[in-house]
Each structure stands twice: as C-alpha cells, then as structure tokens.
Design a protein around this motif. Structure first.
Motif, short mmCIF file in Angstrom:
data_model
loop_
_atom_site.label_atom_id
_atom_site.label_comp_id
_atom_site.label_asym_id
_atom_site.label_seq_id
_atom_site.Cartn_x
_atom_site.Cartn_y
_atom_site.Cartn_z
N ALA A 85 0.82 -1.21 0.00
CA ALA A 85 0.00 0.00 0.00
C ALA A 85 0.85 1.26 0.00
N LEU A 86 2.09 1.17 0.50
CA LEU A 86 2.96 2.34 0.59
C LEU A 86 3.85 2.49 -0.63
N ARG A 87 3.89 1.47 -1.49
CA ARG A 87 4.74 1.54 -2.68
C ARG A 87 4.07 2.39 -3.76
N GLY A 88 4.88 2.83 -4.71
CA GLY A 88 4.36 3.59 -5.83
C GLY A 88 4.27 5.08 -5.55
N SER A 89 4.45 5.89 -6.59
CA SER A 89 4.40 7.34 -6.46
C SER A 89 2.96 7.81 -6.23
N LYS A 90 2.83 8.86 -5.43
CA LYS A 90 1.51 9.45 -5.17
C LYS A 90 1.66 10.96 -5.27
N TYR A 91 1.28 11.49 -6.43
CA TYR A 91 1.48 12.91 -6.70
C TYR A 91 0.25 13.72 -6.27
N VAL A 92 0.03 13.74 -4.98
CA VAL A 92 -1.09 14.47 -4.39
C VAL A 92 -0.77 14.68 -2.92
N PRO A 147 -0.31 18.79 -5.96
CA PRO A 147 -1.63 19.42 -6.05
C PRO A 147 -2.45 19.07 -4.81
N SER A 148 -3.53 19.80 -4.60
CA SER A 148 -4.42 19.49 -3.49
C SER A 148 -5.26 18.26 -3.82
N GLU A 149 -5.74 17.61 -2.79
CA GLU A 149 -6.58 16.43 -2.99
C GLU A 149 -7.90 16.79 -3.67
N ALA A 150 -8.37 18.02 -3.47
CA ALA A 150 -9.62 18.45 -4.10
C ALA A 150 -9.51 18.41 -5.62
N ALA A 198 -5.27 11.51 -19.34
CA ALA A 198 -4.24 11.65 -18.31
C ALA A 198 -3.95 13.12 -18.02
N LEU A 199 -4.96 13.97 -18.12
CA LEU A 199 -4.76 15.42 -18.02
C LEU A 199 -4.19 15.83 -16.66
N TYR A 200 -4.56 15.14 -15.61
CA TYR A 200 -4.02 15.47 -14.29
C TYR A 200 -2.50 15.37 -14.29
N MET A 201 -1.97 14.27 -14.83
CA MET A 201 -0.51 14.09 -14.85
C MET A 201 0.16 15.05 -15.82
N GLU A 202 -0.52 15.36 -16.94
CA GLU A 202 0.03 16.35 -17.87
C GLU A 202 0.16 17.71 -17.19
N ALA A 203 -0.88 18.09 -16.44
CA ALA A 203 -0.86 19.38 -15.72
C ALA A 203 0.15 19.35 -14.58
N PHE A 204 0.25 18.20 -13.92
CA PHE A 204 1.23 18.06 -12.83
C PHE A 204 2.65 18.21 -13.36
N ASN A 205 2.97 17.49 -14.44
CA ASN A 205 4.32 17.55 -15.00
C ASN A 205 4.67 18.95 -15.49
N ALA A 206 3.65 19.72 -15.88
CA ALA A 206 3.87 21.10 -16.32
C ALA A 206 3.88 22.08 -15.15
N ALA A 207 3.77 21.55 -13.92
CA ALA A 207 3.75 22.39 -12.70
C ALA A 207 2.62 23.42 -12.76
N ALA A 208 1.48 23.01 -13.35
CA ALA A 208 0.38 23.95 -13.55
C ALA A 208 -0.68 23.90 -12.46
N ILE A 209 -0.65 22.87 -11.59
CA ILE A 209 -1.73 22.73 -10.61
C ILE A 209 -1.20 22.49 -9.20
N LEU A 210 0.03 22.91 -8.93
CA LEU A 210 0.61 22.68 -7.61
C LEU A 210 0.03 23.65 -6.59
N ARG A 211 0.16 23.29 -5.31
CA ARG A 211 -0.23 24.21 -4.23
C ARG A 211 0.69 25.43 -4.26
N GLU A 212 0.15 26.57 -3.88
CA GLU A 212 0.90 27.83 -3.97
C GLU A 212 2.24 27.76 -3.25
N CYS A 213 2.26 27.16 -2.05
CA CYS A 213 3.51 27.13 -1.28
C CYS A 213 4.60 26.31 -1.96
#
Length: 355
Positions: A85-92, A147-150, A198-213
């Motif tokens: 359950a702890l293995r694998g990347s979790k980009y959230v 990114p946020s979980e929301a 796969a738009l979430y990962m596309e946006a993540f890789n482009a640093a387009a949806i990260l938390r402000e901090c």
C-alpha cells in the motif's frame, strides 16, 4: 476558544520557520535498486528496502497510502506483507493525521521508526519532535510539488464520467518499468491512460496545478532534511561515467545526508548499490536545486476549471493546451498502448550493455 496564544504552532510550522539542518551540502550519492522490490515499485524500490530493514528490527514504517475512497493518507505498517500500500508514487497532498503523535509514542517506547514523506513533512516531524532520536530514520522524497486532494478527486470524477467507468484504483506511474504512464483501475484491473484522459498528470508535470507554497518551497535544494533522500536517478549514465545496466526497470537515486542514513543504506539486504557523483544526479533532478517554476500565468484559472464540475477534461485541455497533440506524441502514445515503445527501449538498452 482553547488557544492560549503560546505560538507553538507557528514555531513548529516548517514553511513559516524553515528547519535549519546540519546535513551535508555534498552528500554521498548512490544509484541503487532492490532486487525483491524493483518490479513492484515505480523506480528502483529503495523505499521498500529501507522499510524491510526497519521492520526486521521490530520497527514501524510510516508512508503514504490510498484508502478505499482514494484519499491519500499517511498510515503505519508493521508487517512486510502490508508494504504494498505504501509503494508507488503518489502525486497528491497526503493527510498526516495523527502520524506525528504516533511516531512520538513509538520512539518513547524505544521502537525503531521509519518515516517517508515530502521534505516539508519531514521538516514538520522534526519540528514537532524538537530533538533528534537515534531510533528515527527519515527519508525525504525529491518533490516536484503536490496538487491538493480536491483537484485530484474532481479529476477522478471527470474521467469516470468521460470513460463511463467506476474507478477503484489509480497509479500515477507504472510500477513495471521506468514509465510515467498513469493507470486507472476498474474492478481491480489497471488500464493505462494517455492524452486528455491523463490530463491530471500532464498538468502536474507542467507544474500547472501545484499548491501555492510549492512554488516557494524552502526544501527543494541542498542540504536536505531527511537522513536519506530518495528519487529517480534520471539521466544516469548519460553524463560522464557509463552505467552498464538495464535502466528501464527503474533505478533509484539515494543521497546519504547523515551518518544515520549512511549506516542504514549499507545495511540494506539484496540491493545493488553503486556510488555516483552528486553532479550527475543534479543534472536532471531540478527539484534538488530549486522549487518548481510556475510555467503558466493561468495557474489559478486552471485549478478553478479543474474544480468546476461543468468543465470537461477536453474543454480544459482545449483552453490551456496542456496535452501535446503533435504527431510524434500521438505515435508514442499509440505505441505505449500496444507495448511497442517499452519493447524497443529495452532492446536498445540491452544493445548498449553489449557495446
């Protein structure tokens, strides 16, 4: 109403009061993989190797996992068979919950503890504990930002509607090989997704949806806050010293930042470990040098549209052009669907080892 204005929360908060560290500015750098864990992991299985090392000492491992509703939370594991359950990347963003309190409890009872998380989470834990403990081993991840979980859950709702499926699992990256392709699970069976799906990962890789901090992170540089730093050894063998091994199965990058981390690394079992240079590791791991850069001025609007139930994934992509629709990208995605891309790359890497 219960607040007594002691200021403890602000003193502990890792963004407000960045954790100073005595870790090495030039840590020893290693390429590694774990033989028992490499095929179950999105990289070389370094985390699993450290986890088995601590569990063998009757210790407890804390890491991020999805619950049945795909909420990302830090949980504790005390058995090797529960590590999956702890293995694998979790980009959230993961919910820490009472993890820090649990760790403090176990340390007081003289138990070995491993905590793996983002650098800011490791800094938060160390601020919370206030003093080092020889029974605590911390692993900070090379973090691009989260990114946020929301945003993630609204994305899952959109893709479920678009594909007319009930998603019961999500993999941000393949665990079988060094691929970035995400997958969704329906009735326990995973299917790769590409392009707009796969738009979430596309946006993540482009640093387009990260938390402000995340764009102002204090911990995306050296020295690091964990005893060891884990990530992918992107670009290994392409700069300077050759690396004559199959990289398609995934190779982990490990920085040994403290003596505790160095000792633990060399006690791992059934692992291939090779010392490399820090300079090589830094070339393609930008998050070891500085925070992610906001590449688009539309950051806030992209997040709003992800959260808007009326906006489809296709409409978001049409508006912001997040997905590469070139002929080259289309051919690559088609070959990935058919498994041809992985096959060709593995043949190429095998040929390189012979030469």
């Amino acid at each position: 109403a219960k607040c007594v204005d002691c200021g403890r929360c602000e003193k502990t908060c890792p963004p407000i009061n960045p954790l100073s560290t005595t870790s090495n500015h030039n840590p020893k750098t290693y390429a590694m993989w774990s033989e028992p864990d490499r095929q179950k992991s999105s990289s070389g299985g370094a985390f699993s190797a450290f986890a088995r090392y601590v569990l063998k000492q009757n210790g407890i491992v804390f890491g991020a996992a999805f619950d049945k509703d795909l909420h990302c939370k830090h949980i504790e594991v005390q058995k090797v068979e529960d590590l999956d359950a702890l293995r694998g990347s979790k980009y959230v963003q993961s919910q820490i919950g009472d993890t820090f309190k649990r760790i403090k409890y176990y340390l007081k009872n003289n138990r070995k503890v491993l905590f793996c998380g983002t650098p800011c989470q490791v800094a938060g834990l160390r601020r919370f504990l206030m003093k080092p403990d020889p029974n605590l081993l911390t692993l900070d991840l090379i973090c691009h930002g989260v990114p946020s979980e929301a945003v993630f859950h609204e994305y899952l709702r959109k893709i479920s509607k678009d594909l007319n499926i009930n998603i019961d699992g999500y993999e941000f990256r393949d665990r079988d090989g060094w691929s970035k392709a995400p997958s969704v699970s329906v009735c326990g069976k995973y299917h790769r997704i590409y392009g707009v799906e796969a738009l979430y990962m596309e946006a993540f890789n482009a640093a387009a949806i990260l938390r402000e901090c995340c764009y102002h992170c204090h911990y995306s540089s050296l020295p690091r806050v964990g005893d060891c730093t884990l990530g992918d050894f992107w670009g290994i063998g392409r700069y300077g010293k050759p690396f004559k091994h199959d990289t398609m199965k995934g190779v982990s990058l490990v920085l040994a930042n403290t003596e505790i981390g160095e000792i633990a690394l060399h006690q791992l079992e059934r692992c291939y470990i090779e010392e490399r240079t820090l300079e090589e590791a830094l070339i393609e791991n930008q998050s070891l040098k500085n925070p992610s850069t906001r590449l688009t001025p539309n950051h806030n609007n992209i997040i709003k549209d992800f959260l808007n139930p009326q906006m489809t994934l296709k409409a978001i992509d049409s508006k912001y052009k997040l997905v590469d629709h070139s002929l080259k990208a289309t051919v690559k995605n088609m070959s990935l669907r058919l498994g041809l891309f992985t096959l060709v790359k593995r043949i190429y890497n095998w040929y390189k080892t012979l030469s």
